[in-house]
Scaffold this motif. Structure first.
Motif, PDB file in Angstrom:
ATOM      1  N   LEU A  50       0.848  -1.180   0.000  1.00  0.00           N
ATOM      2  CA  LEU A  50       0.000   0.000   0.000  1.00  0.00           C
ATOM      3  C   LEU A  50       0.885   1.232   0.000  1.00  0.00           C
ATOM      4  CD1 LEU A  50      -3.086   0.560   0.233  1.00  0.00           C
ATOM      5  CD2 LEU A  50      -2.800   0.597   2.701  1.00  0.00           C
ATOM      6  N   HIS A  51       0.503   2.253  -0.768  1.00  0.00           N
ATOM      7  CA  HIS A  51       1.275   3.493  -0.861  1.00  0.00           C
ATOM      8  C   HIS A  51       0.369   4.680  -0.544  1.00  0.00           C
ATOM      9  CE1 HIS A  51       4.492   1.195  -2.744  1.00  0.00           C
ATOM     10  NE2 HIS A  51       3.557   0.619  -3.489  1.00  0.00           N
ATOM     11  N   SER A  52       0.962   5.766  -0.051  1.00  0.00           N
ATOM     12  CA  SER A  52       0.174   6.952   0.281  1.00  0.00           C
ATOM     13  C   SER A  52      -0.673   7.392  -0.909  1.00  0.00           C
ATOM     14  CB  SER A  52       1.084   8.100   0.710  1.00  0.00           C
ATOM     15  OG  SER A  52       1.562   7.872   2.013  1.00  0.00           O
ATOM     16  N   TYR A  53      -1.893   7.762  -0.583  1.00  0.00           N
ATOM     17  CA  TYR A  53      -2.909   8.234  -1.524  1.00  0.00           C
ATOM     18  C   TYR A  53      -3.555   7.111  -2.334  1.00  0.00           C
ATOM     19  CZ  TYR A  53      -1.316  12.721   0.031  1.00  0.00           C
ATOM     20  OH  TYR A  53      -0.982  13.785   0.830  1.00  0.00           O
ATOM     21  N   ASP A  54      -3.253   5.846  -2.008  1.00  0.00           N
ATOM     22  CA  ASP A  54      -4.043   4.750  -2.566  1.00  0.00           C
ATOM     23  C   ASP A  54      -5.435   4.827  -1.945  1.00  0.00           C
ATOM     24  OD1 ASP A  54      -2.046   3.716  -4.154  1.00  0.00           O
ATOM     25  OD2 ASP A  54      -1.494   2.114  -2.761  1.00  0.00           O
ATOM     26  N   VAL A  55      -6.452   4.421  -2.706  1.00  0.00           N
ATOM     27  CA  VAL A  55      -7.832   4.438  -2.218  1.00  0.00           C
ATOM     28  C   VAL A  55      -8.324   3.002  -2.089  1.00  0.00           C
ATOM     29  CG1 VAL A  55     -10.207   5.152  -2.681  1.00  0.00           C
ATOM     30  CG2 VAL A  55      -8.310   6.698  -3.231  1.00  0.00           C
ATOM     31  N   ILE A  56      -8.712   2.629  -0.865  1.00  0.00           N
ATOM     32  CA  ILE A  56      -9.246   1.302  -0.571  1.00  0.00           C
ATOM     33  C   ILE A  56     -10.768   1.389  -0.621  1.00  0.00           C
ATOM     34  CG2 ILE A  56      -9.398  -0.531   1.148  1.00  0.00           C
ATOM     35  CD1 ILE A  56      -6.777   0.663   2.358  1.00  0.00           C
ATOM     36  N   SER A  57     -11.394   0.557  -1.451  1.00  0.00           N
ATOM     37  CA  SER A  57     -12.855   0.473  -1.521  1.00  0.00           C
ATOM     38  C   SER A  57     -13.285  -0.781  -0.777  1.00  0.00           C
ATOM     39  CB  SER A  57     -13.326   0.398  -2.975  1.00  0.00           C
ATOM     40  OG  SER A  57     -12.935   1.549  -3.682  1.00  0.00           O
ATOM     41  N   ILE A  58     -14.154  -0.578   0.201  1.00  0.00           N
ATOM     42  CA  ILE A  58     -14.650  -1.688   1.024  1.00  0.00           C
ATOM     43  C   ILE A  58     -16.123  -1.412   1.293  1.00  0.00           C
ATOM     44  CG2 ILE A  58     -13.618  -0.531   3.034  1.00  0.00           C
ATOM     45  CD1 ILE A  58     -13.446  -3.247   4.395  1.00  0.00           C
ATOM     46  N   GLY A  59     -17.003  -2.274   0.803  1.00  0.00           N
ATOM     47  CA  GLY A  59     -18.431  -1.997   0.878  1.00  0.00           C
ATOM     48  C   GLY A  59     -18.749  -0.765   0.059  1.00  0.00           C
TER      49      GLY A  59
END
Length: 198
Positions: A170-179
Motif C-alpha cells: 500500500l502506498h500513500s494516496y491509494d484508495v481502498i474500496s470496502i463496501g
C-alpha cells in the motif's frame, strides 16, 4: 440512500439520515465513561471539555484503550517507549466516501483489522462491511512498508479500482474500496520519518 452529513461538537462527521446522534461519540463514551456519570451506555452525554485535547479530537483512536478510558487510546507494554505508553500512530485511513465520510482512523504497527463493529477500525453504518475482520491494513516496522488485504469479509475489497485477492503493498494516496466506503490511505513512516526503537 439519502446523505445528510452533519458535524457533532467533537468534530466527527456523520450521516444524520442514518443516525440520530454521532455514532463515534456514542462508541467512544461507551459504558465505562457514562457509567461514572450516571448516563446510559452509549448515550454520548458528556461535555466537550471532557474530550482529551479539547473539544475537537482530530482522529479516531484504535480500540483497546486502558481500562476506564472512554476514548479507547491504546496503551502498550514494552514497545516504543516502554510500559504504559501510547502506541504511536504510523498512518491514517481517511473516509472520503460512505456513511463515515470525513472521519479518519489511526493505524498502528502490525495488523489493523477493519470491521463494521469489531476490530481496530470500525466503519459504522456500512452494512456491506462484515461485522468484524472484513479486511486488514498492516505496517511492517522493520521494512517500513504498508500492506492491505482481505480477511474474513464476504465482499471483495479494491485498491485504486482493482480487486485485491491477496495482501498487496500500500502506498500513500491509494484508495481502498470496502463496501460502499472509500478510504484514502496516508502513511507516516518511511524514508523521511520513522519512530526510533528502544
Amino acid at each position: 440512500m439519502e446523505v445528510k452529513m452533519v458535524q457533532c461538537p467533537f468534530g466527527h462527521y456523520y450521516n444524520a439520515a442514518l443516525h440520530a446522534s454521532c455514532p463515534e461519540c456514542a462508541r467512544n463514551a461507551g459504558a465505562s465513561g457514562n457509567a461514572a456519570r450516571g448516563a446510559a451506555p452509549g448515550s454520548g452525554n458528556f461535555t466537550p471539555t471532557e474530550a482529551p485535547g479539547g473539544p475537537f479530537p482530530g482522529t479516531v483512536p484504535v480500540d483497546g484503550g486502558a481500562e476506564g478510558d472512554p476514548f479507547g487510546y491504546t496503551v502498550i507494554g514494552g514497545d516504543l517507549h516502554g510500559p504504559d505508553q501510547l502506541e504511536p500512530v504510523v498512518g491514517w485511513l481517511v473516509c472520503v466516501e460512505g456513511p463515515m465520510r470525513g472521519l479518519d482512523y489511526r493505524i498502528h504497527a502490525g495488523y489493523n483489522y477493519i470491521g463494521r463493529e469489531v476490530g481496530d477500525i470500525h466503519i459504522a453504518g456500512d452494512m456491506q462491511i462484515s461485522r468484524q475482520n472484513h479486511a486488514m491494513v498492516a505496517f511492517d516496522a522493520e521494512e517500513q512498508s504498508y500492506y492491505v488485504g482481505p480477511s474474513a469479509g464476504r465482499n471483495l475489497i479494491k485498491v485504486n479500482g482493482k480487486t485485491v485477492l491477496n495482501a498487496m503493498e500500500l502506498h500513500s494516496y491509494d484508495v481502498i474500496s470496502i463496501g460502499s466506503t472509500k478510504l484514502l490511505f496516508i502513511g507516516l513512516c518511511g524514508e523521511k520519518f520513522r519512530w526510533e526503537g528502544k
